[in-house]
Design a protein around this motif. Structure first.
Motif, PDB file in Angstrom:
ATOM      1  N   LEU A 147      58.617  23.019  17.014  1.00 28.45           N
ATOM      2  CA  LEU A 147      59.794  23.054  17.864  1.00 28.45           C
ATOM      3  C   LEU A 147      61.069  23.237  17.060  1.00 28.45           C
ATOM      4  CD1 LEU A 147      58.944  20.024  20.197  1.00 28.45           C
ATOM      5  CD2 LEU A 147      58.473  22.436  20.622  1.00 28.45           C
ATOM      6  N   THR A 148      62.080  23.833  17.707  1.00 31.64           N
ATOM      7  CA  THR A 148      63.406  23.887  17.093  1.00 31.64           C
ATOM      8  C   THR A 148      64.003  22.487  17.140  1.00 31.64           C
ATOM      9  OG1 THR A 148      64.495  24.343  19.205  1.00 31.64           O
ATOM     10  CG2 THR A 148      63.683  26.243  17.938  1.00 31.64           C
ATOM     11  N   ARG A 169      63.151  19.757  19.925  1.00 31.03           N
ATOM     12  CA  ARG A 169      62.567  18.482  19.479  1.00 31.03           C
ATOM     13  C   ARG A 169      63.345  17.309  20.061  1.00 31.03           C
ATOM     14  NH1 ARG A 169      63.133  19.116  14.379  1.00 31.03           N
ATOM     15  NH2 ARG A 169      61.225  20.347  14.171  1.00 31.03           N
ATOM     16  N   GLU A 170      64.687  17.428  20.051  1.00 26.70           N
ATOM     17  CA  GLU A 170      65.521  16.358  20.593  1.00 26.70           C
ATOM     18  C   GLU A 170      65.298  16.214  22.095  1.00 26.70           C
ATOM     19  OE1 GLU A 170      68.814  14.447  22.554  1.00 26.70           O
ATOM     20  OE2 GLU A 170      68.453  16.612  22.645  1.00 26.70           O
ATOM     21  N   LEU A 171      65.183  17.333  22.792  1.00 30.26           N
ATOM     22  CA  LEU A 171      64.938  17.287  24.230  1.00 30.26           C
ATOM     23  C   LEU A 171      63.544  16.737  24.538  1.00 30.26           C
ATOM     24  CD1 LEU A 171      66.484  20.733  25.268  1.00 30.26           C
ATOM     25  CD2 LEU A 171      67.355  18.467  25.886  1.00 30.26           C
ATOM     26  N   THR A 172      62.569  17.115  23.731  1.00 22.43           N
ATOM     27  CA  THR A 172      61.208  16.613  23.937  1.00 22.43           C
ATOM     28  C   THR A 172      61.149  15.105  23.742  1.00 22.43           C
ATOM     29  OG1 THR A 172      60.243  18.720  23.220  1.00 22.43           O
ATOM     30  CG2 THR A 172      58.813  16.788  23.156  1.00 22.43           C
ATOM     31  N   GLY A 198      60.849   9.709  26.264  1.00 23.79           N
ATOM     32  CA  GLY A 198      61.450   8.408  26.520  1.00 23.79           C
ATOM     33  C   GLY A 198      61.639   8.143  28.005  1.00 23.79           C
ATOM     34  N   ILE A 199      62.105   9.159  28.747  1.00 28.67           N
ATOM     35  CA  ILE A 199      62.288   9.006  30.191  1.00 28.67           C
ATOM     36  C   ILE A 199      60.939   8.802  30.884  1.00 28.67           C
ATOM     37  CG2 ILE A 199      63.076  10.152  32.302  1.00 28.67           C
ATOM     38  CD1 ILE A 199      65.092  11.684  30.498  1.00 28.67           C
ATOM     39  N   LEU A 233      66.483  17.130  34.894  1.00 31.41           N
ATOM     40  CA  LEU A 233      67.581  17.731  34.128  1.00 31.41           C
ATOM     41  C   LEU A 233      67.128  18.094  32.714  1.00 31.41           C
ATOM     42  CD1 LEU A 233      70.573  15.486  35.263  1.00 31.41           C
ATOM     43  CD2 LEU A 233      70.140  17.876  35.897  1.00 31.41           C
ATOM     44  N   VAL A 234      66.357  17.211  32.092  1.00 39.01           N
ATOM     45  CA  VAL A 234      65.857  17.494  30.745  1.00 39.01           C
ATOM     46  C   VAL A 234      64.871  18.657  30.783  1.00 39.01           C
ATOM     47  CG1 VAL A 234      64.511  16.592  28.817  1.00 39.01           C
ATOM     48  CG2 VAL A 234      66.247  15.164  29.898  1.00 39.01           C
TER      49      VAL A 234
END
Length: 339
Positions: free
Chosen positions: A276-277, A281-284, A289-290, A322-323
């Protein structure tokens, strides 16, 4: 007014509980192959162990998060990290407590022989065996992790009571220490994780509950097709009552019952971060977490006011949507050719 105040207080309590879950938890795996006694069993337990080890790595677990202790190290030096003596098993569980973090998932899987009809339930190891109470004491160091403990040995049913507890999934191949005949449950359990066989909902991952249900079905089919009297009856306990159930339900069950936590614990990850970019990665991580907060909320449904539960669930589902949209946009941007 009182009702609104109580609902608000409860909502704040729920929010506090949900923020305990880490944004991105890790998963750790310890596989132990016990004494075979005969070459055929030694080979079988090694095969089952390697299937789970390889499946975990293929599902996204970092190799450094996977440890395999075997009866003989020279059987497979590439995979076996040490001999499965009682001292090494306890030391590795202690090391897991040091390596893992609060909120991580820890899987411990035992393949081998056991006994329990004429003494405390035990799992047979090279040298001194470990009894269920010793495993229970070792797991205390993992009290703030979610633990899946699977004893796929004969006569393993006696492990349910001593190891049962909050935040733990305990699976045994038999319902008591008296079922001491050869157990096939471990082989079907390994098959469930190795490939798509156990992935009942086809989401690309196999949960502890899915693996248990698959192994139960295959055990029933084996004995029925061969005209044999079934001599092993597996149990799953994750509600902390120390009883276990042969037919656990999932997180969507209308009441608290075995199987709800097991349906939320997976031996693997949804994506390999290395592919992942940085943005993806941050979004994943945010999505994981959600999703975990949603899972924790569902587990608490019976203790919450229904209005508060539905309100919290709606907010989390909106966050998740949203994510997901951001992930789709990031994927689209990544796929666009450079000018």
């Amino acid at each position: 007014m009182k009702r609104r105040g109580a609902a608000l207080a409860l909502r704040l309590t729920v929010a506090g509980l949900l923020t305990v879950a880490p944004l991105c938890a890790d998963t750790h795996l310890l596989v132990v192959a016990g004494v075979g006694g005969e070459e055929a069993y030694t080979g079988r337990f090694h095969l089952w162990s390697t299937r789970v080890v390889d499946a975990a790595v293929a599902a996204g677990l970092p190799p450094e998060n996977v440890v395999y202790l075997g009866e003989r190290e020279n059987l497979d030096p590439e995979r076996i990290n040490g001999r499965s003596t009682g001292e090494n098993v306890l030391a590795e569980i202690a090391a897991l407590a040091e390596r893992s973090s609060v909120g991580d998932d820890v899987w411990i899987v035992l393949f081998g022989h056991g006994s329990g009809a004429a003494g405390p339930p035990r799992f047979n190891l090279p040298g001194r065996d470990l009894v269920a109470d010793e495993y229970a004491a070792a797991l205390e160091r993992l009290g703030d992790r979610r633990v899946v403990f699977i004893n796929a040995s004969s006569a393993s049913g006696g492990f349910i009571g001593p190891l049962s507890g909050e935040g733990r999934v305990v699976i045994t191949a038999t319902k008591s220490g008296g079922q001491s005949n050869e157990s096939l449950f471990g082989g079907y359990l390994a098959e469930a994780f190795d490939g798509a066989a156990g992935d009942a909902n086809k989401d690309g991952r196999t949960s502890a509950l899915e693996a248990f249900a698959f192994a139960q079905r295959e055990i029933e089919r084996y004995y029925r097709q061969n005209g044999l009297l079934r001599t092993e009856n597996a149990l799953l306990d994750d509600d902390g009552d120390g009883l276990g159930s042969p037919e656990p339900a999932g997180v969507e069950a209308s009441e608290a019952t075995d199987g709800r936590l097991a349906s939320l614990l997976y031996l693997g990850q949804e994506a390999d971060p290395a592919t992942l970019t940085a943005e993806a990665r941050e979004l994943t991580d945010r999505r994981a977490g959600i999703q975990r907060r949603i899972d924790e909320l569902r587990l608490q449904r019976e203790t919450l006011d229904e209005e508060v539960y539905l309100s919290e669930l709606q907010e989390l589902m909106v966050e998740l949507a949203l994510v997901d949209r951001e992930l789709e946009e990031a994927a689209a941007d990544d796929g666009e050719p450079e000018p």
